[in-house]
Design a protein around this motif. Structure first.
Motif, PDB file in Angstrom:
ATOM      1  N   SER A 150       0.833  -1.199   0.000  1.00 19.63           N
ATOM      2  CA  SER A 150       0.000   0.000   0.000  1.00 19.63           C
ATOM      3  C   SER A 150       0.874   1.258   0.000  1.00 19.63           C
ATOM      4  N   GLY A 151       2.043   1.211   0.636  1.00 14.85           N
ATOM      5  CA  GLY A 151       2.945   2.369   0.629  1.00 14.85           C
ATOM      6  C   GLY A 151       3.525   2.573  -0.764  1.00 14.85           C
ATOM      7  N   TYR A 152       3.964   3.778  -1.041  1.00 19.34           N
ATOM      8  CA  TYR A 152       4.550   4.067  -2.341  1.00 19.34           C
ATOM      9  C   TYR A 152       6.021   3.657  -2.395  1.00 19.34           C
ATOM     10  N   MET A 153       6.436   3.169  -3.576  1.00 24.62           N
ATOM     11  CA  MET A 153       7.857   3.035  -3.868  1.00 24.62           C
ATOM     12  C   MET A 153       8.225   4.410  -4.452  1.00 24.62           C
ATOM     13  N   HIS A 154       8.623   5.319  -3.561  1.00 25.28           N
ATOM     14  CA  HIS A 154       8.686   6.752  -3.885  1.00 25.28           C
ATOM     15  C   HIS A 154      10.090   7.230  -4.278  1.00 25.28           C
ATOM     16  N   HIS A 155      11.069   6.284  -4.293  1.00 25.32           N
ATOM     17  CA  HIS A 155      12.417   6.672  -4.727  1.00 25.32           C
ATOM     18  C   HIS A 155      12.380   7.252  -6.133  1.00 25.32           C
ATOM     19  N   PHE A 157      15.751   7.423  -8.054  1.00 25.69           N
ATOM     20  CA  PHE A 157      17.202   7.448  -8.230  1.00 25.69           C
ATOM     21  C   PHE A 157      17.658   6.500  -9.322  1.00 25.69           C
ATOM     22  N   ALA A 195      25.664   2.696  -0.714  1.00 23.39           N
ATOM     23  CA  ALA A 195      24.428   2.658   0.080  1.00 23.39           C
ATOM     24  C   ALA A 195      23.207   2.530  -0.826  1.00 23.39           C
ATOM     25  N   PHE A 196      23.206   3.280  -1.946  1.00 22.42           N
ATOM     26  CA  PHE A 196      22.058   3.217  -2.861  1.00 22.42           C
ATOM     27  C   PHE A 196      22.004   1.865  -3.587  1.00 22.42           C
ATOM     28  N   GLU A 199      20.473  -0.581  -1.225  1.00 26.69           N
ATOM     29  CA  GLU A 199      19.022  -0.378  -1.167  1.00 26.69           C
ATOM     30  C   GLU A 199      18.358  -0.972  -2.410  1.00 26.69           C
ATOM     31  N   SER A 202      18.338  -4.773  -2.294  1.00 28.23           N
ATOM     32  CA  SER A 202      17.414  -5.241  -1.276  1.00 28.23           C
ATOM     33  C   SER A 202      15.970  -5.198  -1.805  1.00 28.23           C
ATOM     34  N   ILE A 203      15.604  -4.091  -2.465  1.00 30.43           N
ATOM     35  CA  ILE A 203      14.249  -3.974  -3.023  1.00 30.43           C
ATOM     36  C   ILE A 203      14.074  -4.960  -4.176  1.00 30.43           C
ATOM     37  N   GLU A 206      13.321  -8.214  -2.734  1.00 29.08           N
ATOM     38  CA  GLU A 206      12.002  -8.222  -2.083  1.00 29.08           C
ATOM     39  C   GLU A 206      10.877  -8.266  -3.114  1.00 29.08           C
ATOM     40  N   TYR A 207      11.091  -7.607  -4.263  1.00 31.64           N
ATOM     41  CA  TYR A 207      10.038  -7.540  -5.284  1.00 31.64           C
ATOM     42  C   TYR A 207      10.168  -8.665  -6.313  1.00 31.64           C
TER      43      TYR A 207
END
Lengths: 219, 219
Positions: A150-155, A157, A195-196, A199, A202-203, A206-207
């Motif tokens: 429900s939350g946005y994938m708002h990145h 980058f 770091a990016f 991230e 990791s996403i 997860e997806y």
């Protein structure tokens, strides 16, 4: 008391000392130059809105037309962003909330056709809106993954060749590029890029589509 | 041919040369240290969503309660962001599309009460939505300016003491902090900070209330 031989010894010793010092000076001078070159953060900040400009020359390098579109052929924040993306040689990670700009989509498609490994993470709500370029890129063979939350994938980058991070407020839409006050920061900083990338990976895991649960079992 | 006086002269000259070289070595060594210290980019990347945590200890330093709110008292991306903001001593420029997080609003209010010069640029559409903290901050005496355009003022950046830039995808809302995939980059880079300050001042001038035209004259 002051025998000539002492002066001779002193002279030779001092000469050697001076020569030694000179080597150290040269080494230190090179160290400074190298350090400066290595540490200088290659940073660029782009602000929007950008006036509409013709970017055909960037997208069709094999056919450098004197384009008759009527738009100005000047440099803009959009053309600067496209140039940075077009510098990609091996890999491009995209993590974008909204992606509907035809010019940026053509840029990504061009990289894909050049053999760059492009991966795109999108937001499930916005990848399906009218004008979204995500479906076209997926059909062209680019790997796309998205959330089912429900939350946005708002990145917003991109990581170029694992060495440059492009991040900021700008969604990759024509509205944002031409109308909004926006910023993009382009940075070559190993720790920040790392770091990016972490991230992104990791996403990406997860997806993984094998984890989708569109029809979750009833309790 | 090899008179003692020659050795004496050579010795003294070489000694002086060596001592001179030593000074240069020391100067260069200091230059390297200084250069390293000055150039090291103090970068930090924060990712969201952040789990809800208690931040009362940060907001009420004079009353360090063993807070009974029941939330975890661990560090989070939100508490890291608040700590960076709370380090402000003199000036804070905020340029925020959407600002409804009560915790971040209390952070800004605390800085204002400590005497920090806070200036806030907001988006005219989002500053009025339910839950927006912009009105409260304005009533508290913080200078607020906003656009009157159709495009969004979509920036989400802050400049701390003219030396640190905080920028990224995160809108300052509880939804974004707790639910969305977001990033914030905190960077101490003089050239980058300078570019963002220039952008802020340019917008600050453009949004000067004396230029508002809410009732433009008919043509």
């Amino acid at each position: 008391m002051w025998a000539p031989v002492s002066w001779k010894a002193l002279g030779l010793a001092s000469l050697l000392l001076a020569l030694g010092m000179e080597s150290v000076v040269l080494l230190l001078a090179f160290a400074i130059r190298g350090r400066g070159r290595r540490r200088r953060p290659a940073a660029e900040v782009l602000f929007f809105p950008a006036p509409p400009t013709c970017t055909e020359a960037l997208l069709r390098p094999s056919r450098p037309l004197p384009c008759a579109c009527g738009l100005p052929h000047a440099e803009s924040s959009l053309s600067r962003l496209m140039l940075r993306l077009l510098s990609t040689r091996e890999s491009l990670e995209l993590c974008l909330f909204s992606f509907s700009s035809p010019q940026l989509a053509r840029t990504v498609l061009l990289l894909h056709r050049r053999g760059v490994r492009v991966r795109l993470i999108a937001d499930s709500d916005y990848m399906a809106v009218k004008g979204s370029q995500v479906g076209m890129l997926r059909k062209a063979g680019i790997a796309v993954r998205h959330d089912q939350h429900s939350g946005y994938m708002h990145h917003k980058f991109a990581v170029v060749d694992k060495t440059i991070i492009i991040t900021g407020s700008l969604n990759w839409t024509t509205q944002a590029i031409q109308t909004n006050r926006e910023n993009i920061l382009i940075l070559e900083d190993a720790a920040v890029v790392k770091a990016f990338i972490k991230e992104f990976e990791s996403i990406w895991q997860e997806y993984d589509p094998t984890n989708y649960e569109f029809f979750p079992a009833k309790k």
